[in-house]
Design a protein around this motif. Sequence first.
Motif, PDB file in Angstrom:
ATOM      1  N   TYR A 170       7.319  40.725  25.464  1.00  0.00           N
ATOM      2  CA  TYR A 170       6.258  41.507  26.099  1.00  0.00           C
ATOM      3  C   TYR A 170       5.543  40.696  27.175  1.00  0.00           C
ATOM      4  CZ  TYR A 170       7.278  43.442  21.518  1.00  0.00           C
ATOM      5  OH  TYR A 170       7.929  43.898  20.403  1.00  0.00           O
ATOM      6  N   VAL A 196       5.800  53.884  29.295  1.00  0.00           N
ATOM      7  CA  VAL A 196       6.845  53.623  28.313  1.00  0.00           C
ATOM      8  C   VAL A 196       7.539  54.944  28.012  1.00  0.00           C
ATOM      9  CG1 VAL A 196       5.736  51.612  27.294  1.00  0.00           C
ATOM     10  CG2 VAL A 196       5.224  53.872  26.381  1.00  0.00           C
ATOM     11  N   ASP A 245       1.851  56.683  28.152  1.00  0.00           N
ATOM     12  CA  ASP A 245       3.001  57.490  27.745  1.00  0.00           C
ATOM     13  C   ASP A 245       3.742  57.988  28.989  1.00  0.00           C
ATOM     14  OD1 ASP A 245       4.802  59.220  26.599  1.00  0.00           O
ATOM     15  OD2 ASP A 245       3.295  60.564  25.728  1.00  0.00           O
ATOM     16  N   VAL A 252      -0.909  50.448  29.572  1.00  0.00           N
ATOM     17  CA  VAL A 252       0.350  51.010  29.089  1.00  0.00           C
ATOM     18  C   VAL A 252       0.117  52.471  28.710  1.00  0.00           C
ATOM     19  CG1 VAL A 252       2.175  50.820  27.360  1.00  0.00           C
ATOM     20  CG2 VAL A 252       1.088  48.752  28.258  1.00  0.00           C
ATOM     21  N   VAL A 288       5.508  49.354  21.850  1.00  0.00           N
ATOM     22  CA  VAL A 288       4.351  49.823  22.625  1.00  0.00           C
ATOM     23  C   VAL A 288       3.141  48.928  22.362  1.00  0.00           C
ATOM     24  CG1 VAL A 288       2.756  51.741  23.001  1.00  0.00           C
ATOM     25  CG2 VAL A 288       5.185  52.201  22.623  1.00  0.00           C
ATOM     26  N   GLU A 289       2.913  48.613  21.093  1.00  0.00           N
ATOM     27  CA  GLU A 289       1.772  47.772  20.741  1.00  0.00           C
ATOM     28  C   GLU A 289       1.924  46.373  21.328  1.00  0.00           C
ATOM     29  OE1 GLU A 289      -1.851  46.602  19.381  1.00  0.00           O
ATOM     30  OE2 GLU A 289      -1.004  48.629  19.529  1.00  0.00           O
ATOM     31  N   LEU A 293       3.489  45.534  24.079  1.00  0.00           N
ATOM     32  CA  LEU A 293       3.202  45.625  25.508  1.00  0.00           C
ATOM     33  C   LEU A 293       1.715  45.758  25.767  1.00  0.00           C
ATOM     34  CD1 LEU A 293       6.147  47.986  26.539  1.00  0.00           C
ATOM     35  CD2 LEU A 293       5.864  45.597  27.231  1.00  0.00           C
ATOM     36  N   ARG A 294       1.026  46.520  24.932  1.00  0.00           N
ATOM     37  CA  ARG A 294      -0.419  46.688  25.119  1.00  0.00           C
ATOM     38  C   ARG A 294      -1.173  45.385  24.876  1.00  0.00           C
ATOM     39  NH1 ARG A 294      -0.847  52.776  22.503  1.00  0.00           N
ATOM     40  NH2 ARG A 294      -0.560  53.864  24.500  1.00  0.00           N
ATOM     41  N   MET A 322      10.119  55.362  22.653  1.00  0.00           N
ATOM     42  CA  MET A 322       9.941  53.942  22.347  1.00  0.00           C
ATOM     43  C   MET A 322       9.202  53.771  21.023  1.00  0.00           C
ATOM     44  SD  MET A 322       8.471  50.906  24.744  1.00  0.00           S
ATOM     45  CE  MET A 322       9.985  50.868  25.697  1.00  0.00           C
ATOM     46  N   GLY A 352       6.844  52.258  18.074  1.00  0.00           N
ATOM     47  CA  GLY A 352       5.439  51.893  18.130  1.00  0.00           C
ATOM     48  C   GLY A 352       5.181  50.406  18.246  1.00  0.00           C
TER      49      GLY A 352
END
Length: 405
Positions: free
Chosen positions: A123, A139, A162, A160, A148-149, A151-152, A143, A145
Motif C-alpha cells: 500500500y 478502488v 469507491d 480512497v 481497501v483499509e 490503502l486508506r 476489492m 476490505g
Amino acid sequence: MGPDAAVPPPCDERLPEVDARWSALAGFCDGIAAPDDAERRSHRTRMTEALAAAGQRALVVEPGPTMQFLAGVRWGRSERPFLLVLPREGEAFWVVPAFEELRAREQLGDADVSAWQEHESPYEIVAKRLGGASDPVAVEPQMRGFIVEGLRQAMGATAVVDGAAVVHGVRMRKQPAELARLRRANEATKAALRLVASEVGGGIRQSELAELIRAAQNEAGLGDVWVLALIGPNAAFPHGTAEDRALTEGDVVLVDTGGSLHGYRSDITRTWVYGTPSDEVRTAWATVAEAQRRALEKIGPGVQCGEVDAQARAVIEAAGFGTGYERFTHRLGHGIGLEVHEPPYLVQASTQVLEPGMTMSNEPGIYVPGQFGIRIEDIVAVTETGAEVFGPMVESIDQPFGAQP
C-alpha cells in the motif's frame, strides 16, 4: 439465471471422448476473436477517460474480471496483494509480491512492476508512486476490505473512494467485439440445448441430463460450462434442490445453463414438457413467454431497469399468478459479460437507465411449489433503437426452442 445455483463444478476443458450426437456443433464458435492487446488498450483508455470525468486520479484493481478486462491477466487472490494501478494520466503499473515477480512476468512481460518484499507494505508503494495529488484514488467495487483499509491507512481515509460508478459505467457498455463473443456464446448454448433435448427420454436423471448438456456445449467450443437441470416439482426451486430426480411422462424439464467464449458468458434457460403438458402448465408457460415478450418490447435506450421488471411482472399478475414476488420470485434479469451476473440489474425500483451496448438477461418465471417451475431466459443487448436477442426465442410450449435455424 446463472451459476449461483447448487450445480456441479464447472468443466473447463472438452471431454476426452466426443459423443457423436453432438458432432454437428463442432466449430460453432470458430471465427470469433479473443481479446488482443489493442482491444485492452482501448478498454484502458475508456477507463482513464471515465476517471478524469469523475475527478479520480487512478484506479486500483486486484485479480478478477476487471483485471481481465483491462489487462488480460489472471491471478489467484490471496492474502498477498497483487495490484494493477491505472492512473488517469501516464502508464499503468503493477505492485506484486517480490517472490512471485518472475512468475508474474510470464503474463506481464516488460510491464512496469514494483515488487514488494514480505516485510514491506504494498500500500505504501502505491501511495508513493501515485504521489500526493489531491484528487482521490478509486478502488474497484470487488476489492476486498483489507486491501481497501490498507490503502486508506497509507493514503488517508478520504483519499480512497469507491470506483463502482466508473468501473461499471465502462464495463456495462459493451463494444462490438465483446458483443460478438456474447452473441456467439449464447447462440452456441441454445444450439446445444436444442440438440440435447431431442435426445432426452424417460428415466434420465437430472445429473445425467446435465452431463449431456455440458458435453454438447464443450463440443460447440464453450468452456467453463455450468448446468442446472431440474425435473418436475424440483423446477419450482429457481436455483435447484439436492434431489436427483428421474424424468417421467408429463414432467416439466427446466434447464438453466451457460459457458464461456474467450471469457464472455452465456446464460440461457429453456423449459419444456416430456409428454403432454397439463392445462395449468400450458397456461403458465404461455404467461411466462408473454411476460418475456412484453419486457423485450420495453427494453431500449433511456428506459429505467425498474420499468422493464414492472412490465413483465404486470403480465404475470394479470394472468392470476400472484402479486409481487409470490410466484415470480426473483428479479427479471441481470447484466452479463465477463461475469454471468454483473450490472445492470432489471429489478424493481432500479433507476439505472439503459444505454446502447448494455447486455442483460430477460428471464421471467412462475414457480408453484410441489408442482412445477417455468422460466424462459434469453440474453439481450440494448441497441440504438431497441434491443437485440442473441439467438432464437421460444415460440410455444410445443416449440420451446423456437423455429429451426
